[in-house]
Every structure is written in C-alpha cells, then in structure tokens.
Design a protein around this motif. Structure first.
Motif, PDB file in Angstrom:
ATOM      1  N   ASP A  59      -4.042  12.729   0.110  1.00 47.56           N
ATOM      2  CA  ASP A  59      -3.366  12.396   1.372  1.00 47.56           C
ATOM      3  C   ASP A  59      -3.283  10.890   1.550  1.00 47.56           C
ATOM      4  OD1 ASP A  59      -2.227  13.341   3.970  1.00 47.56           O
ATOM      5  OD2 ASP A  59      -3.913  12.161   4.740  1.00 47.56           O
ATOM      6  N   MET A  60      -4.373  10.210   1.273  1.00 45.14           N
ATOM      7  CA  MET A  60      -4.375   8.751   1.431  1.00 45.14           C
ATOM      8  C   MET A  60      -3.486   8.106   0.367  1.00 45.14           C
ATOM      9  SD  MET A  60      -7.581   6.139   1.565  1.00 45.14           S
ATOM     10  CE  MET A  60      -8.025   6.759   3.185  1.00 45.14           C
ATOM     11  N   ILE A  61      -3.594   8.571  -0.871  1.00 43.21           N
ATOM     12  CA  ILE A  61      -2.831   7.946  -1.954  1.00 43.21           C
ATOM     13  C   ILE A  61      -1.324   8.118  -1.739  1.00 43.21           C
ATOM     14  CG2 ILE A  61      -2.342   8.098  -4.436  1.00 43.21           C
ATOM     15  CD1 ILE A  61      -5.271   8.894  -4.840  1.00 43.21           C
ATOM     16  N   LEU A  62      -0.917   9.299  -1.296  1.00 45.67           N
ATOM     17  CA  LEU A  62       0.518   9.590  -1.187  1.00 45.67           C
ATOM     18  C   LEU A  62       1.121   9.131   0.130  1.00 45.67           C
ATOM     19  CD1 LEU A  62       0.509  13.177  -2.742  1.00 45.67           C
ATOM     20  CD2 LEU A  62       1.202  11.037  -3.853  1.00 45.67           C
ATOM     21  N   HIS A  63       0.334   9.124   1.235  1.00 42.67           N
ATOM     22  CA  HIS A  63       0.935   8.926   2.554  1.00 42.67           C
ATOM     23  C   HIS A  63       0.457   7.690   3.300  1.00 42.67           C
ATOM     24  CE1 HIS A  63       1.058  13.488   1.963  1.00 42.67           C
ATOM     25  NE2 HIS A  63       2.315  13.072   1.850  1.00 42.67           N
ATOM     26  N   GLU A  64      -0.699   7.147   2.985  1.00 45.45           N
ATOM     27  CA  GLU A  64      -1.218   5.994   3.712  1.00 45.45           C
ATOM     28  C   GLU A  64      -0.769   4.703   3.033  1.00 45.45           C
ATOM     29  OE1 GLU A  64      -2.906   6.024   6.529  1.00 45.45           O
ATOM     30  OE2 GLU A  64      -2.977   8.209   6.654  1.00 45.45           O
ATOM     31  N   PRO A  65      -0.522   3.656   3.816  1.00 44.67           N
ATOM     32  CA  PRO A  65      -0.188   2.355   3.214  1.00 44.67           C
ATOM     33  C   PRO A  65      -1.408   1.793   2.503  1.00 44.67           C
ATOM     34  CG  PRO A  65      -0.472   2.131   5.587  1.00 44.67           C
ATOM     35  CD  PRO A  65      -0.500   3.593   5.312  1.00 44.67           C
ATOM     36  N   VAL A  66      -1.163   0.968   1.512  1.00 42.02           N
ATOM     37  CA  VAL A  66      -2.266   0.447   0.706  1.00 42.02           C
ATOM     38  C   VAL A  66      -3.194  -0.425   1.542  1.00 42.02           C
ATOM     39  CG1 VAL A  66      -1.000   0.571  -1.458  1.00 42.02           C
ATOM     40  CG2 VAL A  66      -0.871  -1.517  -0.084  1.00 42.02           C
ATOM     41  N   GLU A  67      -2.677  -1.003   2.635  1.00 40.28           N
ATOM     42  CA  GLU A  67      -3.526  -1.841   3.475  1.00 40.28           C
ATOM     43  C   GLU A  67      -4.660  -1.044   4.130  1.00 40.28           C
ATOM     44  OE1 GLU A  67       0.303  -3.774   2.820  1.00 40.28           O
ATOM     45  OE2 GLU A  67      -0.274  -1.764   3.537  1.00 40.28           O
ATOM     46  N   SER A  68      -4.458   0.245   4.297  1.00 31.66           N
ATOM     47  CA  SER A  68      -5.488   1.068   4.938  1.00 31.66           C
ATOM     48  C   SER A  68      -6.380   1.784   3.919  1.00 31.66           C
ATOM     49  CB  SER A  68      -4.828   2.120   5.842  1.00 31.66           C
ATOM     50  OG  SER A  68      -4.044   3.022   5.083  1.00 31.66           O
ATOM     51  N   TRP A  69      -6.142   1.589   2.646  1.00 31.78           N
ATOM     52  CA  TRP A  69      -7.000   2.209   1.634  1.00 31.78           C
ATOM     53  C   TRP A  69      -8.379   1.549   1.672  1.00 31.78           C
ATOM     54  CZ3 TRP A  69      -3.873   2.953  -3.573  1.00 31.78           C
ATOM     55  CH2 TRP A  69      -2.799   3.815  -3.332  1.00 31.78           C
ATOM     56  N   PRO A  70      -9.432   2.279   1.317  1.00 33.38           N
ATOM     57  CA  PRO A  70     -10.794   1.714   1.390  1.00 33.38           C
ATOM     58  C   PRO A  70     -10.943   0.503   0.486  1.00 33.38           C
ATOM     59  CG  PRO A  70     -10.846   4.096   1.068  1.00 33.38           C
ATOM     60  CD  PRO A  70      -9.433   3.680   0.878  1.00 33.38           C
ATOM     61  N   LEU A  71     -11.822  -0.412   0.906  1.00 29.72           N
ATOM     62  CA  LEU A  71     -12.172  -1.542   0.068  1.00 29.72           C
ATOM     63  C   LEU A  71     -13.132  -1.075  -1.019  1.00 29.72           C
ATOM     64  CD1 LEU A  71     -12.757  -4.298   2.766  1.00 29.72           C
ATOM     65  CD2 LEU A  71     -10.736  -3.965   1.341  1.00 29.72           C
ATOM     66  N   CYS A  72     -13.023  -1.669  -2.185  1.00 26.52           N
ATOM     67  CA  CYS A  72     -13.956  -1.333  -3.268  1.00 26.52           C
ATOM     68  C   CYS A  72     -14.103  -2.531  -4.189  1.00 26.52           C
ATOM     69  CB  CYS A  72     -13.488  -0.106  -4.042  1.00 26.52           C
ATOM     70  SG  CYS A  72     -11.897  -0.284  -4.859  1.00 26.52           S
ATOM     71  N   ASP A  73     -15.215  -2.552  -4.902  1.00 27.39           N
ATOM     72  CA  ASP A  73     -15.475  -3.622  -5.866  1.00 27.39           C
ATOM     73  C   ASP A  73     -14.856  -3.313  -7.228  1.00 27.39           C
ATOM     74  OD1 ASP A  73     -17.293  -5.171  -4.127  1.00 27.39           O
ATOM     75  OD2 ASP A  73     -18.555  -3.395  -4.320  1.00 27.39           O
ATOM     76  N   CYS A  74     -14.879  -2.041  -7.597  1.00 24.21           N
ATOM     77  CA  CYS A  74     -14.349  -1.606  -8.886  1.00 24.21           C
ATOM     78  C   CYS A  74     -13.431  -0.409  -8.639  1.00 24.21           C
ATOM     79  CB  CYS A  74     -15.462  -1.207  -9.854  1.00 24.21           C
ATOM     80  SG  CYS A  74     -16.710  -2.488 -10.119  1.00 24.21           S
ATOM     81  N   LEU A  75     -12.367  -0.307  -9.412  1.00 24.20           N
ATOM     82  CA  LEU A  75     -11.378   0.745  -9.172  1.00 24.20           C
ATOM     83  C   LEU A  75     -11.139   1.562 -10.434  1.00 24.20           C
ATOM     84  CD1 LEU A  75      -9.336   1.943  -7.093  1.00 24.20           C
ATOM     85  CD2 LEU A  75      -7.612   0.435  -8.127  1.00 24.20           C
ATOM     86  N   ILE A  76     -11.251   2.880 -10.272  1.00 22.52           N
ATOM     87  CA  ILE A  76     -10.836   3.823 -11.306  1.00 22.52           C
ATOM     88  C   ILE A  76      -9.497   4.403 -10.876  1.00 22.52           C
ATOM     89  CG2 ILE A  76     -11.341   6.015 -12.432  1.00 22.52           C
ATOM     90  CD1 ILE A  76     -14.308   5.398 -12.075  1.00 22.52           C
ATOM     91  N   ALA A  77      -8.445   4.099 -11.607  1.00 22.03           N
ATOM     92  CA  ALA A  77      -7.111   4.568 -11.250  1.00 22.03           C
ATOM     93  C   ALA A  77      -6.327   4.818 -12.524  1.00 22.03           C
ATOM     94  CB  ALA A  77      -6.387   3.539 -10.383  1.00 22.03           C
ATOM     95  N   PHE A  78      -5.698   5.986 -12.602  1.00 25.75           N
ATOM     96  CA  PHE A  78      -4.902   6.292 -13.781  1.00 25.75           C
ATOM     97  C   PHE A  78      -3.807   7.285 -13.415  1.00 25.75           C
ATOM     98  CE2 PHE A  78      -8.652   9.023 -13.813  1.00 25.75           C
ATOM     99  CZ  PHE A  78      -8.113  10.288 -13.941  1.00 25.75           C
ATOM    100  N   TYR A  79      -2.733   7.238 -14.201  1.00 26.18           N
ATOM    101  CA  TYR A  79      -1.548   8.042 -13.924  1.00 26.18           C
ATOM    102  C   TYR A  79      -1.765   9.498 -14.316  1.00 26.18           C
ATOM    103  CZ  TYR A  79       3.150   9.936 -14.207  1.00 26.18           C
ATOM    104  OH  TYR A  79       4.251  10.725 -14.046  1.00 26.18           O
ATOM    105  N   SER A  80      -1.232  10.393 -13.500  1.00 22.92           N
ATOM    106  CA  SER A  80      -1.042  11.795 -13.854  1.00 22.92           C
ATOM    107  C   SER A  80       0.215  12.251 -13.105  1.00 22.92           C
ATOM    108  CB  SER A  80      -2.261  12.646 -13.487  1.00 22.92           C
ATOM    109  OG  SER A  80      -2.514  12.595 -12.097  1.00 22.92           O
TER     110      SER A  80
END
Length: 1114
Positions: A59-80
């Motif tokens: 829900d957050m990834i698809l509908h929320e703006p990136v400015e409201s995404w949680p802060l983090c020090d390290c990010l795991i992100a990959f395409y599917s």
C-alpha cells in the motif's frame, strides 16, 4: 556486553534501521509470516540486536508519496512484477540510504541483450551468441538465414542444436532446436508448471519470427545446471539441479520441493561471481552458470535471489549482510562474528553419531608454533557386496547376434555391454533362453546342460537385480571363440560368422548403505579432527579460500561413491552423491587401480604361501629372526593345513541351506505367467540410500537387492572353487573370498539364521588373517618389492604433494618475513604505547588485530598480500592448507603401508631406521586386516616460530631458579655468591619477561632449517570389528548393519620429528620420479599455487574485495 548492547550505546540508543521496500509477495507484512528465505535471514539479522527491520508494504509502495515513506539507514529494494522501480529510485535519491542492490542497474536485467553486453564489458565469459533484432513481428531481416540444420546471423553460423532466447528478460519461453540427424524437433523450456519444466515438440523445426531473439551455441553440461547466489562480492553459494533440457521432469523430494545439490565453485567461478556482483552493482544476486568442456559461462543474471531450504545458507547470508550493514553505517563497531550465533544459543548441541571410534589419541594438542600445511589421506572404499563373476560358453543364435550388433558386425571382435540399452537387450534375450522350470535331477539331462541353464538363470537374476541398470556395477564381455564360413546374405561369396563365444558377467562389489554411511561419517570425523586451530577447522578454511582440496578415485564404482560420500561429510554438503561425485572427484585409474605391474611377484607369493600352508612349516631362512614378522608366512595360524577340511565342510553346509531357499524362490518365480517390464532406474534408491531395507528383512529376504538365487550362486561357486573333490586339492586363494562372503552375511543377513555361519566365520578369519597380508609378499623384502610396483605412481604423487606444499609455504613465509623486516620497529613502538597498562594476553592480541586493520586502510600496497581480517574473522590470513584424498582398494592400502614400514630394508638405505617406530611395527604385525575405510594419513606441519609463550615459560623458570638461589644466599653467606649481582640478573629477567609479554617477541625458525617441516604418519584399521563381537556400545551399529571405523593410531614415537628430507630420501627409491608424471592441467583463468608470482596473484585476486564493492555502492 552483547553486540546489540554495544550498538545501542555507540549509536546513542538507536539501532541501524533496515528498510525492506519490496512487494508483499516477496515479503509479507503485519501478522503474516515472511516468505521463507527472506524471513529466515531478517529474523537472524534482528537476533544480533543491532538492527531494526522496517517493512514498507504494498500500500505504501504503490500509493504513498516517497516523502512519506519511512526513514531508514539501509535499503533492501528490488524489482518484481508490478514493482515501481522508478519510484524507489526517487526515494533513494531523496533519503540517500545505503543500497544493498543499486536500483538503476536493475533496468538492465529486463533485456538479455544488455545483460550479455554488460557481462562482456567486464570480461565475464558467455556462450557464443548472435542477435536478431526486429522492429515489428515477422520482419524479414537480410542478415538472418535459416536452413534445415543451422541458422546464420551476420555470417556467423550456429549448427543445431542451438538455443533461442527472447530478448525480454521476463519472457522465459526458451527453445532448443535439434538436428535432423538426431530426429529433429524442438524443446520448449519454461518456468516450472507442476512437475514439468520443458516440453518436446517433435514436429517443430523452424525458428520463431514474431520478435527479437538471441541465438546461442548449445552447451552440453551433462544434464546439470548450476545456479549461483551471491551475498556481497566475497560470498557465493552454488547449487546444481537437473537440467530441464534432459526430460523436462522436475526432480522433487518427498516434501515436493525441487531437488538441488550444493556444489563447490572453482577459483575461476568464484572470481566470476565477484565480477557479476560488481558489473551489475547487485550485492545479493543470482545467476546461471554453464559448465562445459572444462570452462564456465554465465548465461543469465536474475538480480535479487535467495537460496531456499538451506539453514546453513541463511546463517551465512545473515552474517555477511550484518558485516555489510555495519561497514556502511557503523564502521567503528566490530563485525567479528560471535563464537555462538545469537539464534543458536538455546539450540541443543548435536551429538556425534560415534561411528568413528578413538584410537591411540593422536588428535591432541600441538605446539603453538606449528601450523598445519597439508593433509594427505589414502583411503580404502566402504562396505560392499561380495564381488562376483559368471563365465559360460554360449552358442545360442540370439546371444551371438547381440554380440555382432554391438561390435559393428566384426565376427572376431570382442564386445562389452555396459549401457542400459545394451543390458536390456541382453536381458530380453536371456529371458527367452532360460528354461521355465529346472530339469529333474534324476532325468537323463546332461550335467553340462543343467550347469548351462543354471548359469543363464544367474545371468538373468543379475540383470534383473535392483530393478535398474546402473552400468557402473554390471558389465558383460562377449568374446568369440569359434567361427565358420557361411554364404553372404546377398549370395556373393562367403563371410565369417561366430558359432561360439565366451560370456563373462562381472557384478557385485556394490557400495552398500553401510558403506555410504561409513564414508560420510569418516569424512565428518576428518572435518572435526584432522584440522586443528581456529575453532571451526576445515569449514572455516574452506569458506575463506585457504583450502586447496582435490579428491582422486580409482575407476571402480564402489571407490568413486565412497569418495563422494566422504566428501559430503568432509565439507558438510547436502543432497545426493552423484553431483558431488561429478563436481569433486577425479578418476585416476593409472595411479589407484590395477595389479598388473606386480602380477608375477604376487603369483610367486601365492605359490610360496600355498607351499607353507600345505607343508605345515614356516621358513626361518636358516636363522632365528630378530622380529616375528621377518619370517616367511608370518601371521599364519599354527597347523593351518588342518583347518582347510573344516573350512570346506562348513562352506558346503552353508551352501546347502541357501540352495533350499533358492529353490523355493525359483519355484515361486516360475509360477508367474509373464515377466514384468524392468522399472526405470531410481537414482535416489540406488545411490542415496543409507539405511537398511527393513521391508525386505521383515519378509525374510536377503538384505539389499540380492535374491536367494544369486546368494546360492555365490556360495556354490565358493564351495566348488575352494575344494576340488576329484583332485582332493584346496585352493587357498579362495580363503579371502570365503571370509568376505561370510562376514557380509553375518553383518547383513544375520536374520536368515544360517546354521554354522558363525563357526565358519571364526575358521575363515583365522586363515584369512594369515593369507591376506602374505598375498602381497611372503616376507618383508618381497612385500617391499610388490608394494613399490603397485603403489609406485601413488608414492610419487604423494612426494609431489609434500614438496609443493613446502615450496608454497616457504614462498609465503619469505614474503611475510620481508614485510615484517620493514615494519618491526614501528610495530614495537606502537605496542609499547598501547599496551603499557595491559595485564592479559587476550587484550594484547585484540589490539594487534586492530592495528593491522588500520594499516590496511592506510597502505594499499600492504593489503595486496593477505586476506582481509575485517571480513574473514581469521587470525592467520596467510594460512593455507592443501588436502589430497586418494580413494582406492585394499591392494593399494597394503602396498603403501608395506613401503612405509619396510623401505629401510632396501640396499640403498642400509643402516637407516624404519619410518615406522618399533611399537607401531608390532601393532601392524598384530593388525591382520586393513578393512573397509582403513586409511593412511600424512600431515605436514610447519614450525614457523618459537612463540612468546615458549620464551615466557623459559624465562619464568629462570626467575624461579634465581629466587631459590637468592633465598639460599640470604640464609648462608658462606655460599660465595654476590647477592647484588644475583639481584641485578633477577630484575633484568623480570624486565625481559615484561618486554616479551607486551610486544609478542618471537624467535623465528630459519627457512632453511630441515626441522621447519614435520611429517606425521598415522593409520586406521578401518571397520575391522568382528560382527560376532557382543558389545553393547556397538549394538546400535550392528542393528544398522554398519561396523564402526577404528580411530587413527600413531606410526611414530611421540615427540619424534620426521622431516620432509628424510621422508623423501626413504621413499624416493620406490616412487615414480616427478619428471615421469604428465604436466598438470591448469584450469582456465587460474594460474596455480606454486610459483612466487602465482602465490601473490592468488592472494591479490581472490581475497581483498571489500574496497571495490564499497566503491560501487557509494
């Protein structure tokens, strides 16, 4: 203090926040469980106490703006599928977290053209390929030509079979086109659907034209694909699976999961793994590897991938990711892996199975200054079924036609049948020839016809045994004996045609479930006991690229499978033995097979042995021997000839009992109306079984796949061959075979309750204990001669292994010494400054490690020659251990042992003591049998330094003596000593002790000192426990039909030092010279270990990669 507590204190109470920005199908949120691999790894990361895991959710990834995404020090992100990659890139640009996998390069993975282009840019091998680009479907392009058996792209021709791949990386419909000579057709590969991963279309012969495609050369890989999973550029896990190009059927285990086998990567493949990570800037990455013709090629890169169903991998991945995160966000914290992983603290310690029993306790404490450099082991195969052979003359037309079918129609040519198709043809022919019922013994049937029919029945039973044709254990030879000339079928002249042939069927000698269990357990024992130091021993060495392992086997199937099972236990591998065998074991029959070189001497020994037994007297050669093992026929029982009639009588008694069981079985078999089709070969059943077949035993059948008919044939042959009633003559060469069969049935077929079997075993053992050792030489001098002929090549290879180990160690030591000379003064000053208040050795060692890390960061040149201790958590990054394992049969074990203990009897070595001490010679004389899994081990140690602990101990002794003298002086002034002088000496010693303690002062052993390298010799009798032994400790193993393996015993006195120079001088006269060996083949892209430049290149190229991947991730 725990690592987690340290992190909270160091970071102001805040843990490192790891954001997981992926689709929920990859990792689920809320109260639901994570997908298995991701969950396992994230849970382990949390268990360290240093990280907080933040799941973004769909829900957050698809509908929320990136400015409201949680802060983090390290990010795991990959395409599917469905993932907004551009949105994740915007978030990364806004918040700038540390990226495990960089986002921009992930776009490349959707286009196979760009993947191959990037791989080639970084010099990573790919299959030969060409591109056909179309702007719209069915566009005709002038550079593309298709013919019946090839396609041509820009003038480059690809003969069938070739592979056709869509350029879209998400399209998994891949085609393989086959040549008309093989019947033509196409196989479509696709993602698994149920139990299918490919489908064959026999009528499709033209390639597709509706899009753009890559055409590439088909790589024959032996039916195996390799999938590599990286976690950072320093870690790679590889698994092999059945290739979909074989039959499209997915191999699954009992849980329904696809069967995959962990495999080892070659040094070149490990380098390729690092380069794939760096080329695509993906730390966690999967790619496909093709192994063909001794080279490896990358054919696909998948991006983020995790191994499934491997807890060992989950542990490794969590530890590596932890280090990556700490290096990126908390480099001031230690990333050293704790001795016990947090999630394993409450796990019960796994008890050893206890199959390997302790011997004389050779695995103990070693000098602190010694480093293990080399382990060489020569090992006999595990428990097997008795070896058998059937010979019969055949005149039947069907069998003669079969011989001509497979020898190219040459009437005088021998034919060997070994493949499944060939053996099935033979079985079909034999079934038609075997009479449906046995002829009445009271009829007028000729004895020879009855014997011939019985042997055909035996051939049929052997071919039907186990329900499959493994090929490796059964082979048939057909040798023409007589010919006639007959008219040709076209009436033009005559031709020869065979009318009689000799059929020789060899079978048996199959590694049993007990043999596999023994070999795997012995490998586990070696892993835990043969590699001292560093706590985790061998696996730690192997995982940090400091272990050079090669395994060799003879050509016999039981030996190969023993080697594979041993490797499985040694390296803590999972899965079936076949891929382990293919990946790790090299066959060398010239070194580990055959007795041809000593056949004449062996026959002489057997003839002399027969003379001694039948005459009832042992030869003293005119003089009383100094030692009991020096006489001819030593070890034979008193009055051995009187035991022979008893042996023949008891053997006949067993044969008669098994005959009645075989007749009952054959009558039941004859009542069936037709023969069933032989079921397909079951690989898991044939090669992966390590437990007894309880159902067969409960039904009163023989253990394994042997039926009563074959069991009877085995005993009847022994009875007939051992004693010739007509001539009244005994054949003592059959004694080992009678003992072998007797021991096998006592261990595996005790439930049949054969009367007299235990008594037969005792008699056979008495005789076999004397006969078997003497078959390899009737006295020590003859044993030395025969042993040197059989094991000549093996002895030469062992000397090469030891010499190469020494040369490599000296090269590394010389480099290290040169480096230390330039940095000694600075290091000592640093120690004085940082250790002034230190009172324990552990604190000193820790600070020394920190200093070395700082030096690495500042001086790039210094880091090129050693392993990165920040990553490897290794106290000795320059340490390197070579392991060479040679699996062979009984003859080579006896031969090697005879050379080692009797080499000093050679004329060129007169006056030298044996390599084996006197007490060990006595033990060996009492050791009558080198049973299954017996072994000889040579370990080379390097004495690198007389360490600080030794110097401190010596100084403390001196201080204690001075204290005593001072006390005496104070009580007796007439002693004549100057107390002032003594006190000054005392305080100088105290100061020296403090200096040694603070600086780690060390006395180096000279490189040219012969005692720098020490060789240790040990051996084990193997599984020589008697199956009649009534011992509660062994009852569990006997119930499993498995005898335990005796632990190692010393061949040298405690404290002795066998130098390499002495070992080489004593063994060299009996070993093949190094110049007679063929030059070693160097794997593609790998320069080797032995020259100075090669050592440097290996250290530089294989180890320090943390800087490169950090550079890419900024």
């Amino acid at each position: 203090m725990t690592a987690g507590a340290a992190a909270e204190i160091s970071c102001g109470g805040n843990k490192i926040r790891i954001g997981v920005c992926v689709m929920e199908k990859k990792v689920k949120c809320g109260s639901e469980a994570f997908s298995a691999p991701m969950a396992q790894i994230l849970e382990r990361l949390e268990a360290f106490g240093e990280f907080e895991i933040v799941i973004f959710g769909d829900d957050m990834i698809l509908h929320e703006p990136v400015e409201s995404w949680p802060l983090c020090d390290c990010l795991i992100a990959f395409y599917s599928s469905g993932y907004p990659l551009e949105k994740a890139e915007a978030y990364a640009a806004l918040r700038k977290p540390f990226l495990v996998n960089e986002l921009e390069p992930q776009h490349l993975l959707h286009d196979r053209r760009k993947v191959y282009e990037r791989l080639e840019m970084f010099g990573i091998p790919v299959p030969r390929y060409a591109l056909v680009n179309r702007e719209f479907p069915f566009q005709e392009v002038d550079y593309f030509v298709e013919e019946d058996d090839f396609v041509e792209v820009h003038g480059e021709r690809f003969w069938k079979p070739f592979v056709e791949k869509p350029i879209d990386g998400d399209d998994h419909s891949i085609m393989i086109y086959y040549p008309s000579s093989a019947g033509g057709g196409m196989k479509e590969l696709f993602r698994k659907v149920g139990n299918r991963s490919s489908e064959f279309h026999p009528d499709v012969r033209r390639v597709r034209r509706e899009g753009s495609y890559i055409y590439e050369e088909f790589m024959p890989t032996g039916g195996t694909d390799v999938k590599v999973y990286t976690v950072g550029s320093e870690y790679a896990h590889a698994e092999a699976r059945k290739s979909p190009v074989v039959d499209g059927v997915v191999m699954r285990n009992t849980d329904g999961k696809e069967v995959r086998y962990p495999v080892l990567l070659t040094p070149t493949e490990k380098q390729m793994s690092r380069e794939v990570c760096m080329a695509f800037r993906q730390m966690v990455c999967g790619f496909d590897l093709l192994r063909c013709g001794g080279r490896s090629y990358v054919c696909d890169v998948n991006g983020w991938s995790f191994v499934k169903n491997s807890h060992k991998y989950y542990d490794d991945a969590a530890c590596v990711l932890r280090k990556i995160f700490l290096d990126a966000k908390a480099p001031h914290l230690s990333s050293t892996i704790p001795p016990t992983l947090p999630w394993k603290i409450n796990e019960p310690v796994q008890a050893s199975e206890g199959l390997t029993r302790q011997g004389s306790g050779i695995i103990g404490n070693f000098g602190q200054s010694e480093e293990l450099r080399c382990v060489i082991a020569v090992i006999r195969h595990g428990d097997r079924t008795p070896k058998q052979k059937v010979k019969l003359r055949v005149t039947e037309e069907k069998l003669l036609d079969l011989m001509l079918k497979y020898n190219g129609g040459r009437p005088r040519a021998e034919t060997k049948l070994k493949t499944a198709v060939q053996l099935q043809d033979l079985l079909d022919a034999t079934r038609l020839l075997v009479p449906r019922a046995r002829p009445d013994r009271g009829s007028d049937s000729e004895a020879e016809d009855i014997e011939h029919a019985e042997k055909l029945r035996q051939v049929r039973a052997v071919l039907e045994e186990g329900g499959h044709f493994s090929g490796i254990y059964r082979k048939v030879q057909l040798k023409p004996l007589k010919w006639v000339r007959v008219p040709k079928s076209n009436g033009e002249g005559e031709e020869e045609r065979p009318v009689e042939a000799l059929m020789v069927l060899k079978y048996g000698g199959v590694l049993t479930h007990a043999g596999r269990k023994q070999a795997e357990e012995l490998g586990r024992y070696f892993r835990n006991n043969m590699y001292p130091g560093e706590g985790t021993g061998l696996l730690r060495l192997h995982s940090t690229y400091r272990h050079d392992l090669k395994i060799y086997s003879s050509d016999e199937g039981r030996v190969q499978m023993s080697a594979a099972a041993f490797a499985k236990g040694l390296l803590d591998l999972e899965g079936q033995l076949t891929p382990i065998l293919v990946s790790l074991v090299s066959k060398d029959s010239s070194m580990l097979d055959g007795l041809e070189n000593a056949s004449t001497e062996i026959e002489e020994a057997k003839a002399r042995l027969n003379e001694i037994i039948t005459s009832g007297a042992q030869s003293m050669n005119g003089n009383e021997p100094e030692f009991p093992w020096m006489v001819d026929g030593a070890g034979l029982p008193p009055a051995a000839s009187e035991l022979l009639p008893k042996l023949a009588e008891l053997t006949k008694k067993i044969t008669d009992q098994v005959r009645s069981l075989a007749i009952d079985e054959d009558e039941k078999f004859a009542q069936t109306s037709s023969y069933d089709v032989v079921p397909p070969y079951d690989q898991a059943k044939a090669l992966g079984k390590t437990n007894i077949d309880a159902d067969r035993i409960a039904a009163g059948l023989p253990c394994g796949s042997e039926g009563f008919l074959l069991m009877f044939a085995r005993w009847r042959k022994l009875e007939k061959d051992f004693y010739n009633e007509r001539k009244g003559r005994y054949d003592i060469t059959q004694i080992p075979d009678i003992y072998d069969s007797c021991k096998y049935d006592l261990l595996h077929n005790a439930h049949l309750n054969l009367k007299g079997l235990d008594e037969l075993f005792k008699v056979a053992q008495l005789l076999a204990d004397g006969v078997i050792p003497n078959e390899y030489g009737i006295n020590p001098r003859q044993r030395l001669k025969i042993g040197s002929k059989i094991a000549r090549r093996l002895l030469g290879k062992i000397l090469i292994d030891l010499r190469n180990t020494r040369e490599e160690a000296l090269n590394v030591a010389e480099l290290k010494s040169n480096h230390d000379q330039h940095s000694t003064c600075n290091r000592k000053d640093t120690h004085h400054q940082t250790k002034a208040n230190t009172r324990n050795e552990d604190a000193r060692r820790t600070s020394t490690s920190d200093k070395s890390v700082d030096l690495e960061d500042d001086e790039d040149k210094e880091t090129e020659y050693r392993l990165d201790p920040k990553y490897a958590n290794v106290k000795t990054p320059e340490r390197h251990v070579r392991t060479r394992l040679y699996f062979t049969s009984e003859s080579h074990i006896h031969s090697l042992m005879n050379v080692l203990r009797y080499c000093n009897l050679d004329e060129s070595l007169q006056g030298e003591d044996s390599l084996v001490c006197h007490s060990a010679l006595e033990r060996l004389f009492r050791t009558k049998e080198l049973d299954y899994m017996s072994y000889v081990v040579l370990r080379m140690f390097e004495n690198t330094e007389v360490g600080a602990a030794f110097v401190l101990g010596t100084l403390h002794v001196g201080i204690a003596i001075l204290n005593a003298i001072l006390e005496l002086c104070s009580n007796n002034e007439e002693m004549g000593f100057s107390s002032k002088t003594l006190e000054e000496t005392y305080f100088r010693l105290r100061k020296t002790v403090r200096y040694v303690f603070l600086t780690g002062f060390e006395l180096q052993v000279a490189l040219e000192d012969p005692k720098r390298f020490r060789i240790e010799l040990t051996f084990s009798r193997g599984a020589d426990l008697s199956p009649l032994e009534n011992n509660d400790n062994e009852a569990g193993w006997l119930n499993e039909h498995t005898l335990p393996i005796m632990g190692p015993e010393r061949l040298q006195e405690v404290g002795s030092c066998l130098t390499f120079e002495l070992m080489e001088r004593m063994v060299h006269p009996f070993a093949m010279p190094a110049e007679d060996f063929p030059p070693p083949t160097t794997p593609f892209g790998f320069s080797g270990y032995f020259s100075k430049s090669a050592v440097l290149e290996r250290l530089v190229n294989l180890w320090p990669f943390h800087k490169q991947h950090n550079g890419h991730s900024k």
